[in-house]
Write a protein that holds these residues in place. Structure first.
Motif: not given
Ligand code: 4NP
Length: 155
Positions: A8-14, A46, A123, A125-126
């Protein structure tokens, strides 16, 4: 060994949620010695971070282990290491193709294209809705396991 990478984008949520969920499903099916699971980010934001507290909370709620989840960035070399590289949304899939230099390769998949939903994983995160994401990721992971059963003739 069958190697699966969620991205995913951040590797902290999905994608860490998918990593933990899929690893749990693999364990339940007694396939831990056959399938290895990892996750990575398309961004560098991250690296070295633990999952988002919302992801940790939902994993805890459903009694899924969050052990070993640490943020890292996708590398070009991951393309050779993994048999399935599974993005959460179309933007991830596009970035995976760019980073690996392998556009439209069949091992690069959008998770919910394996389900009847055929859409991006929202996501959290949003959206802030970790429950919705958990349910969709869980469904996608089950579909991925089915695909692996078929493609590797596992039983
Ligand atoms: P992820 O979500 O791709 O599901 O881990 C996000 C985590 C962090 C950010 C964006 C999306 N960020 O902007 O830091």
């Amino acid at each position: 060994m069958i190697n699966v990478l969620f991205v995913c984008l951040g590797n902290i949520c999905r994608s860490p949620m998918a990593e933990a969920l899929f690893r749990d499903q693999v364990k339940t099916e007694n396939l831990s010695d056959k399938i290895k699971v990892d996750s990575a980010a398309t961004s560098s934001w991250h690296i070295g971070s633990p999952p988002h507290k919302g992801t940790l909370a939902i994993l805890k709620k459903y009694k899924i282990s969050a052990q070993g989840l640490v943020g890292r960035q996708l590398t070009k070399g991951d393309f050779e290491q993994f048999d399935y590289i599974v993005g959460m949304d179309n933007s991830n899939v596009q970035d995976i193709s760019e980073i690996t230099g392998m556009p439209k390769h069949p091992k690069i998949i959008r998770l919910l294209d394996l389900t009847e939903h055929r859409k991006d994983v929202p996501d959290p995160y949003y959206t802030g809705d970790f429950e919705e994401t958990y349910n969709l990721v869980s469904e996608g992971c089950s579909a991925l396991l089915e695909k692996i059963y078929e493609e590797y003739n596992l039983s």
